[in-house]
Design an enzyme around this catalytic site. Structure first.
Site, mmCIF file in Angstrom:
data_model
loop_
_atom_site.group_PDB
_atom_site.id
_atom_site.type_symbol
_atom_site.label_atom_id
_atom_site.label_comp_id
_atom_site.label_asym_id
_atom_site.label_seq_id
_atom_site.Cartn_x
_atom_site.Cartn_y
_atom_site.Cartn_z
ATOM 1 N N GLU A 86 0.841 -1.203 0.000
ATOM 2 C CA GLU A 86 0.000 0.000 0.000
ATOM 3 C C GLU A 86 0.873 1.249 0.000
ATOM 4 O O GLU A 86 2.028 1.216 0.439
ATOM 5 C CB GLU A 86 -0.877 -0.034 1.268
ATOM 6 C CG GLU A 86 -1.793 1.176 1.409
ATOM 7 C CD GLU A 86 -2.850 1.009 2.504
ATOM 8 O OE1 GLU A 86 -2.757 0.054 3.282
ATOM 9 O OE2 GLU A 86 -3.764 1.861 2.553
ATOM 10 N N ASN A 115 -12.342 -1.093 -0.772
ATOM 11 C CA ASN A 115 -11.640 -1.687 0.364
ATOM 12 C C ASN A 115 -12.286 -1.210 1.661
ATOM 13 O O ASN A 115 -12.528 -0.015 1.824
ATOM 14 C CB ASN A 115 -10.168 -1.243 0.350
ATOM 15 C CG ASN A 115 -9.456 -1.580 1.659
ATOM 16 O OD1 ASN A 115 -9.105 -2.728 1.887
ATOM 17 N ND2 ASN A 115 -9.269 -0.590 2.522
ATOM 18 N N GLU A 116 -12.552 -2.110 2.538
ATOM 19 C CA GLU A 116 -13.100 -1.772 3.868
ATOM 20 C C GLU A 116 -14.151 -0.674 3.753
ATOM 21 O O GLU A 116 -14.070 0.353 4.440
ATOM 22 C CB GLU A 116 -11.972 -1.403 4.841
ATOM 23 C CG GLU A 116 -11.043 -2.566 5.098
ATOM 24 C CD GLU A 116 -10.110 -2.419 6.293
ATOM 25 O OE1 GLU A 116 -10.072 -1.337 6.919
ATOM 26 O OE2 GLU A 116 -9.414 -3.408 6.611
ATOM 27 N N TYR A 153 -6.733 -8.786 11.510
ATOM 28 C CA TYR A 153 -5.361 -8.629 12.011
ATOM 29 C C TYR A 153 -5.243 -9.294 13.369
ATOM 30 O O TYR A 153 -6.237 -9.429 14.102
ATOM 31 C CB TYR A 153 -5.008 -7.143 12.104
ATOM 32 C CG TYR A 153 -4.755 -6.529 10.741
ATOM 33 C CD1 TYR A 153 -3.500 -6.608 10.147
ATOM 34 C CD2 TYR A 153 -5.777 -5.905 10.037
ATOM 35 C CE1 TYR A 153 -3.262 -6.069 8.885
ATOM 36 C CE2 TYR A 153 -5.550 -5.360 8.779
ATOM 37 C CZ TYR A 153 -4.290 -5.449 8.209
ATOM 38 O OH TYR A 153 -4.059 -4.919 6.964
ATOM 39 N N GLU A 181 -6.286 -9.094 3.614
ATOM 40 C CA GLU A 181 -5.428 -8.441 4.623
ATOM 41 C C GLU A 181 -5.411 -9.306 5.869
ATOM 42 O O GLU A 181 -6.466 -9.579 6.451
ATOM 43 C CB GLU A 181 -5.939 -7.032 4.964
ATOM 44 C CG GLU A 181 -5.695 -6.024 3.857
ATOM 45 C CD GLU A 181 -6.059 -4.599 4.242
ATOM 46 O OE1 GLU A 181 -5.971 -4.247 5.427
ATOM 47 O OE2 GLU A 181 -6.452 -3.841 3.334
ATOM 48 N N GLN A 237 2.210 -6.131 5.489
ATOM 49 C CA GLN A 237 2.374 -5.799 4.091
ATOM 50 C C GLN A 237 3.786 -6.206 3.673
ATOM 51 O O GLN A 237 4.605 -6.535 4.514
ATOM 52 C CB GLN A 237 2.140 -4.317 3.880
ATOM 53 C CG GLN A 237 0.722 -3.877 4.244
ATOM 54 C CD GLN A 237 0.392 -2.462 3.778
ATOM 55 O OE1 GLN A 237 1.158 -1.797 3.114
ATOM 56 N NE2 GLN A 237 -0.794 -2.010 4.158
HETATM 57 O O1 AHR Z 1 -2.875 -2.601 6.287
HETATM 58 C C1 AHR Z 1 -3.143 -1.400 6.940
HETATM 59 C C2 AHR Z 1 -4.607 -0.995 6.847
HETATM 60 O O2 AHR Z 1 -5.397 -1.892 7.564
HETATM 61 C C3 AHR Z 1 -5.236 -0.981 5.484
HETATM 62 O O3 AHR Z 1 -4.989 0.184 4.790
HETATM 63 C C4 AHR Z 1 -6.683 -1.102 5.781
HETATM 64 O O4 AHR Z 1 -7.405 -1.700 4.744
HETATM 65 C C5 AHR Z 1 -6.722 -1.885 7.070
HETATM 66 O O5 AHR Z 1 -7.559 -1.316 8.005
#
Ligand code: AHR
Length: 489
Positions: A25, A172-173, A239, A295, A344
């Site tokens: 990103e 995205n999101e 995450y 992600e 990432q």
């Molecule tokens: O990876 C960091 C961020 O986490 C991304 O930009 C977003 O899609 C997510 O919240």
């Protein structure tokens, strides 16, 4: 002592290579500095792409790379990133540190990077602040080989042939940074946007709808019900934290509780995946729509003294082991999980590679991806594993996590010992396959907080793992805190 039986005849389906995908990103030092530098910067590069980083990443055979975001994608206007670099408008990267984005890395540079890496592109379009026309035009600009103003503009900018593009994300999101939408609203937008992103290339676009955050199965339910007919895949973001969203824990200063809590968050992911798959099964029992975990990864507090918006963290054996456990989870659900993209690739979150000026280090997570490469596009085999475990936050962190696959007559077994204290003796019986040669590699840590740092000897990397074989049974001893791969021929 742990025991495993691998049944070479009990095949569970193909492990899509795209599970080993990456994400880059416009965030912090991922693109600029990490992957792309000024051509006259003094750092060796080819058309701006850092040679050291590209060469290291090429070793991973990266199957697919997601770009330009993340949250950045719904603030990105592709026209700003084409044409003569000095004339490209700049913008403020409002999501990530409010730094100036000069747009020198745009569409042409992204495809150049993919070509240098030998990877397939996955582009995420802008729904949150972009228009339908903007998205449709971008697809035509990139993929139309005929005579049109957009295709000719691409030619004028130096690219004659259209690029091959299969994977395209529609936002995205969009439940959060991508527009704070309700699933009903997004599903309607998805239906509209997806009509206008046309197929110009030989292969139709593979359209990925924005999926849920973590446990939000209602999002998956509404989007599947109302837009499932128009998508190839739906995403999921999750995450892993040591503590919580506000205080995520430190990437290199943690105790045994922090170590096991993080691993328990990986175990939690499996239940999250199952919940979304249950919803998907309701609307798509034939499993035509894939789950795209575009992600995932460990997210800690930033390294002290670094920009909080740059999400820069270090990487220990805890990251390596958790990555292997997560990849095992994706293997387990390979009938639905078609792609996953760790967040990432460089200098951000659970990165493969970290840079500091002209210096570069490879992280323990990098080595896990390297060791596990033979699983890509291999057939997953049934593993019957007997192992102990540790109760953490109501979840069981297994002492040993294992996955096996078969490709080209070889069986690959990846396995990790999560214990901080004891090594693990393992017996692995291979049924219905001959075992003539066994080789292995293992990466283990002396201390749980060890990491590979700049200007120091590399502490964590794979070394040979010795294994004994008798009557089809492999005996190995895994050191404490270790990730390993065994190859059986
Ligand atoms: O990876 C960091 C961020 O986490 C991304 O930009 C977003 O899609 C997510 O919240």
């Amino acid at each position: 002592m742990a025991k495993a039986i691998i049944n070479a005849k009990r095949k569970k389906g193909k492990i899509s290579k795209y599970i080993y995908g990456q994400f880059a990103e416009h965030l912090g030092r991922c693109i600029y500095e990490g992957l792309y530098v000024d051509e006259d910067s003094g750092i060796e590069n080819v058309n701006g792409m850092r040679c050291d980083v590209v060469n290291a990443l090429k070793e991973l055979d990266i199957p697919v790379l997601r770009w330009p975001g993340g949250c950045f994608a719904d603030d990105y206007h592709w026209r700003d990133g084409i044409g003569e670099k000095s004339k490209r408008p700049y913008m403020v990267n409002t999501n990530w540190g409010k730094v100036v984005e000069n747009n020198h890395f745009g569409t042409h540079e992204f495809f150049e990077l993919c070509e240098q890496l030998g990877t397939e592109p996955y582009i995420c379009g802008n729904v949150g602040s972009g228009s339908v026309k903007e998205m449709r035009d971008w697809v035509e600009y990139m993929t139309f080989g005929g005579d049109s103003p957009l295709a000719n503009e691409r030619r004028a900018n130096g690219r004659e042939e259209p690029w091959k593009l299969k994977y395209f994300g529609v936002g995205n999101e969009n439940w959060g940074c991508g527009g704070n939408m309700r699933p009903e609203y997004y599903a309607d937008l998805y239906r509209r946007y997806s009509v206008f992103i046309r197929n110009y290339g030989e292969e139709p676009l593979y359209k990925i709808a924005c999926g849920a955050n973590e446990r939000d199965t209602r999002w998956t339910e509404v989007v599947m019900e109302n837009a499932g007919h128009a998508m190839n895949g739906i995403s999921l973001h999750n995450y892993q934290f040591e503590r919580n969203w506000k205080d995520k824990g430190d990437s290199i200063k943690f105790d045994s509780d922090g170590y096991y809590t993080l691993l328990s968050d990986v175990v939690r992911m499996e239940s999250i995946i199952k919940e979304h798959i249950t919803v998907m099964d309701k609307y798509d029992p034939e499993k035509k729509i894939d789950l795209i975990v575009d992600e995932w990864g460990n997210w800690f507090n930033v390294m002290p003294g670094t920009n909080p918006g740059f999400l820069y963290q270090q990487n220990t054996i805890r990251d390596a082991i958790s990555a292997m456990m997560m990849l095992h989870c994706f293997h387990e659900h390979c009938d639905r999980v078609h792609m996953a993209n760790i967040a990432q690739m460089v200098n951000v979150l659970q990165a493969m590679v970290l840079t500091e000026g002209e210096k570069m280090v490879l992280t323990p997570t990098y080595y896990v991806f390297k060791m596990m490469k033979p699983h890509m596009d291999a057939v997953s085999l049934d593993v019957d594993l007997e192992t102990g475990g540790r109760e953490v936050n109501g979840r069981t962190v297994p002492d040993v996590s294992m996955s096996a696959s078969e490709k080209d007559g070889k069986i690959t077994i990846s396995l990790c010992n999560t214990s901080l204290e004891k090594c693990e003796d393992l017996e692995i019986e291979i049924r219905d396959a001959s075992v003539s040669a066994v080789t292995g590699e293992v990466m283990a840590a002396e201390n749980m907080c060890d990491y590979n740092d700049f200007d120091c000897e590399e502490k964590l990397h794979p070394t040979e793992l010795k294994a004994q074989v008798k009557d089809g049974v492999i005996k190995v001893t895994l050191p404490k805190m270790a990730a390993a791969v065994i190859t059986v021929e």
